[in-house]
Enzyme design. Structure first.
Site, PDB file in Angstrom:
ATOM      1  N   GLN A  76      -6.729   1.935   2.729  1.00 50.16           N
ATOM      2  CA  GLN A  76      -5.840   0.844   2.348  1.00 50.16           C
ATOM      3  C   GLN A  76      -4.890   0.436   3.473  1.00 50.16           C
ATOM      4  O   GLN A  76      -4.454  -0.706   3.538  1.00 50.16           O
ATOM      5  CB  GLN A  76      -5.034   1.226   1.092  1.00 50.16           C
ATOM      6  N   ALA A 115       0.841  -1.197   0.000  1.00 52.23           N
ATOM      7  CA  ALA A 115       0.000   0.000   0.000  1.00 52.23           C
ATOM      8  C   ALA A 115       0.868   1.235   0.000  1.00 52.23           C
ATOM      9  O   ALA A 115       2.014   1.213   0.439  1.00 52.23           O
ATOM     10  CB  ALA A 115      -0.919  -0.004   1.226  1.00 52.23           C
ATOM     11  N   CYS A 116       0.311   2.339  -0.537  1.00 51.80           N
ATOM     12  CA  CYS A 116       0.985   3.637  -0.458  1.00 51.80           C
ATOM     13  C   CYS A 116       0.019   4.619   0.181  1.00 51.80           C
ATOM     14  O   CYS A 116      -0.899   4.222   0.893  1.00 51.80           O
ATOM     15  CB  CYS A 116       1.455   4.095  -1.830  1.00 51.80           C
ATOM     16  N   ALA A 117       0.201   5.901  -0.083  1.00 51.26           N
ATOM     17  CA  ALA A 117      -0.585   6.921   0.610  1.00 51.26           C
ATOM     18  C   ALA A 117      -2.083   6.813   0.331  1.00 51.26           C
ATOM     19  O   ALA A 117      -2.897   7.105   1.197  1.00 51.26           O
ATOM     20  CB  ALA A 117      -0.082   8.307   0.226  1.00 51.26           C
TER      21      ALA A 117
END
Length: 728
Positions: free
Chosen positions: A709, A665-667
């Site tokens: 997320q 996951a990212c931002a």
């Protein structure tokens, strides 16, 4: 000779295209992980930037030695140290991103980074001239009109070899070395120096490496590679970890097996990388510096316009972080040292057109700098102040004054002098605003903020007005139901600069809206921001919070920039508001884009299981809620149950446990790697609610959630582990 039939040609072209698509599918997961890796240090920058900006404003408006001065300096340094160590932070982040957050890989990356820079430090040295090649100038203020050779004397002093004229040692105004009819200044230690008195370095066979290309990387004096070297070392550390962390060595040396072997292998693996950087980086660094300067010479904000077209076009693929990193944090985005050095008069014929042009620029800079920094100018001997507090004398030799300013900055403030990259320079200037500010550097052609401040134009008002335009296209009977979705996304964009909820609402419904309306308008916003020289920096996005910290506070707190620089961006934002509103209103209306709520359904997001049972008066376990209320424990269980069920369904829609290779996951996105992208049910994932869109490129899958997320990722990993253990 056998002819190539049209059928064979078409077959070959088809195979080539399939191979190309397969290659792109394999590259996407790698680049996606790299983009995610960049977000880890970037996430630190907002708080560091706030501390730096607020601390600088407090310190610069407080008397030296007071509580306010020390408190402001404390905040300033806390933020500044993060930006000063970005290379090692990127090194660690890349290692973590490619090893599923392994702490061993992170430590190994630091070891590799130290080894690589230590090798450079061992081979790096200053250049010294032979006594036989050293010359002096007499009365140097009038130019290099007479040269006299020197011979070596005693006690490291120079003894004059008398020639046609007599003079004393105190008459000497400069020392030089001659090589191929080119005179280079030297200091008293016979070290070659530039016009500012900074020493040149030599590495292997490469001579006259500028001082700006050398810096201290976590205490080691080595090449200033920006974040590039850190990225490569982090990738090597990750590769070594993934390949060797489970390796079992023979019993005699079994102590070094497994994770203990990883830093040993990395130690050796970075040796060739270090030599590669030593061989090529001095040339690459000087080339990037030339690019950074040349791009700034483009007329009318054109460099900002071109930048945003490329940056925004990569947003849908999550690769924009990879693109802007060099421009924000390396000399590809400009360099303070290069801004000064490009107007060096050395080697120019006195009275030539270029000589006169450079003298004019130096004079303009000196006048602006003295006006902005009278106190510093007094301490450096460039002006004097009378009893009435007014300036009584200004140093009239502007060329010498320019050299004095340049020399003092390079010698006394090396971190400021060597800063490079659009954002790094902005933060360095804010940290030392009493020495150098944005308008000073503007006189040297350095438009700091050209790759940042354009975002405020469309993030403050542009995209929020696009959200309003989409909402007004929703039938009146449904507007009330979907108002919260649009207005919360618009306010989030305005306040923080997080654009994904709005951007992805129309990106996945009608990509032509993104590329045909949004991207051109965003590029125009950058064009005008660059044209007006708006030096407002940011952390990650151009929201109202960043504008206050990097625009309003620097202007009112320390006059870091002109009023035009600080507030023109509001004018750009005001112009972008109607452009975005009318552009999106008519595009959605006549393009018949079914934005959320326009399809006749007000239910644009599915409820969770917890929401459903709560509406029936039941807890998640089926028990009745007493007195119409649920306990905190029950509420917590309900939320957790809903998240687990959602994560389980996402796994199913991804083709099941067997099809999932990696979860990350990212931002704002859930980033996944699968074996077969054709098995992914994109509509099924979106139907679970919370996601504003999904993107499938080969084996790479990205689902845009905004923030959820971070809760989904660990639960998916846990469920996958349980499912795989159950199969064994």
């Amino acid at each position: 000779m056998k002819s190539f039939s049209s059928i064979e040609w078409k077959s070959s072209a088809k195979n080539s295209w399939e191979m190309f698509k397969k290659g792109c599918g394999n590259i996407m997961p790698t680049l996606s992980k790299l983009s995610k890796a960049f977000l880890l240090p970037i996430a630190l920058l907002p708080i560091a930037g706030v501390f730096l900006g607020v601390g600088s404003a407090i310190a610069s408006n407080s008397v030296d030695g007071t509580f306010g001065y020390f408190f402001g300096s404390l905040l300033n340094k806390m933020g500044d140290v993060c930006f000063g160590n970005l290379p090692v932070l990127f090194c660690i982040s890349v290692a973590l991103a490619y090893t599923k957050d392994s702490g061993i890989a992170a430590i190994t990356a630091v070891v590799g980074f130290l080894v690589m820079n230590g090798m450079q430090a061992a081979l790096l040295h200053t250049q010294q001239a032979d006594y036989s090649s050293i010359f002096v100038t007499i009365d140097g203020k009038k130019g290099y009109h007479q040269l006299y050779s020197l011979i070596e004397g005693t006690e490291n002093k120079f003894e004059i070899k008398w020639d046609t004229l007599d003079f004393n040692l105190q008459d000497i105004t400069g020392y030089f070395t001659k090589n191929n009819d080119l005179y280079t200044p030297v200091n008293s230690n016979r070290e070659l120096i530039d016009a500012a008195g900074s020493v040149y370095y030599s590495l292997l066979w490469i001579n006259k490496i500028p001082n700006g290309l050398i810096t201290s990387n976590i205490g080691v004096n080595s090449l200033n590679t920006g974040v590039f070297a850190g990225i490569f070392v982090g990738a090597i550390a990750a590769k070594c970890y993934n390949k060797f962390h489970q390796t079992q060595l023979p019993s005699a040396i079994s102590f070094f097996s497994g994770t203990k072997l990883v830093p040993i292998v990395t130690f050796v693996a970075v040796i060739p990388l270090s030599f590669i950087f030593m061989f090529i980086w001095p040339y690459v660094g000087m080339g990037l510096a030339a690019f950074g300067s040349a791009s700034g010479d483009l007329p009318g904000g054109l460099d900002s316009f071109i930048y945003e077209i490329a940056e925004r076009s990569l947003v849908p693929f999550g690769l924009h972080h990879v693109f802007y990193a060099p421009l924000w944090w390396t000399n590809a985005g400009g360099s303070i040292a290069e801004a000064f050095n490009r107007y060096d008069l050395a080697g120019l014929e006195v009275g030539s057109a270029k000589y006169n042009e450079y003298v004019k620029i130096q004079t303009e800079f000196v006048n602006i700098w003295i006006g902005n920094h009278v106190g510093t100018a007094v301490s450096w001997g460039l002006v004097t102040i009378g009893d009435d507090g007014k300036i009584t004398n200004i140093f009239t030799d502007h060329t010498q004054a320019f050299l004095t300013i340049k020399t003092n900055i390079s010698n006394q403030f090396p971190e400021l002098w060597k800063s490079m990259g659009d954002q790094t320079m902005a933060y360095s200037v804010i940290a030392k605003i009493n020495i150098l500010n944005f308008t000073d550097l503007e006189a040297l052609g350095l438009n700091i903020g050209r790759f940042q401040s354009g975002k405020f134009g469309f993030m403050l008002l542009g995209l929020p007005m696009a959200g309003l335009a989409m909402w007004l296209n929703v039938p009146k009977e449904n507007r009330k139901e979907v108002m919260g979705i649009y207005f919360s996304a618009a306010f989030t964009c305005f306040l923080t600069g997080i654009t994904e909820p709005i951007e992805y609402t129309f990106l996945f419904l009608a990509p032509w809206l993104f590329y045909g309306v949004h991207m051109p308008l965003a590029a125009i916003s950058f064009l005008f921001a660059g044209l007006f020289k708006t030096h407002v920096s940011m952390t990650v996005s151009g929201g109202f919070i960043d504008y206050i910290v990097f625009g309003v506070i620097p202007y009112f707190g320390s006059k870091a920039m002109s009023a035009k620089s600080a507030f023109a961006i509001l004018g750009v934002s005001a112009a972008m508001a109607p452009a975005y509103f009318f552009g999106f209103y008519f595009a959605v209306k006549y393009g018949n884009v079914m934005v959320p709520g326009r399809d006749g359904s007000s239910n644009v997001q599915l409820a969770t299981k917890a929401d459903y049972k709560a509406s029936k008066g039941l807890n998640v376990d089926g028990s009745k809620i007493e007195d119409g209320k649920t306990s905190k424990a029950s509420a917590k269980d309900a939320v957790e149950e809903a998240r687990i069920q959602k994560a389980t369904k996402i796994i199913e829609f991804l083709g099941g446990e067997a099809n999932i290779v990696d979860v990350d996951a990212c931002a704002s996105r859930l980033r996944l790697t699968v074996k077969d992208g054709s098995l992914v049910d994109k509509d099924g994932i979106i139907s679970l609610g919370g996601a504003t869109g999904a993107l499938i490129r080969g084996t790479n899958v990205q689902v845009v959630y905004g923030g959820e997320q971070e809760a989904i990722k660990p639960r998916m990993i846990k469920i996958l582990d349980e499912q795989r253990k159950a199969k064994k």
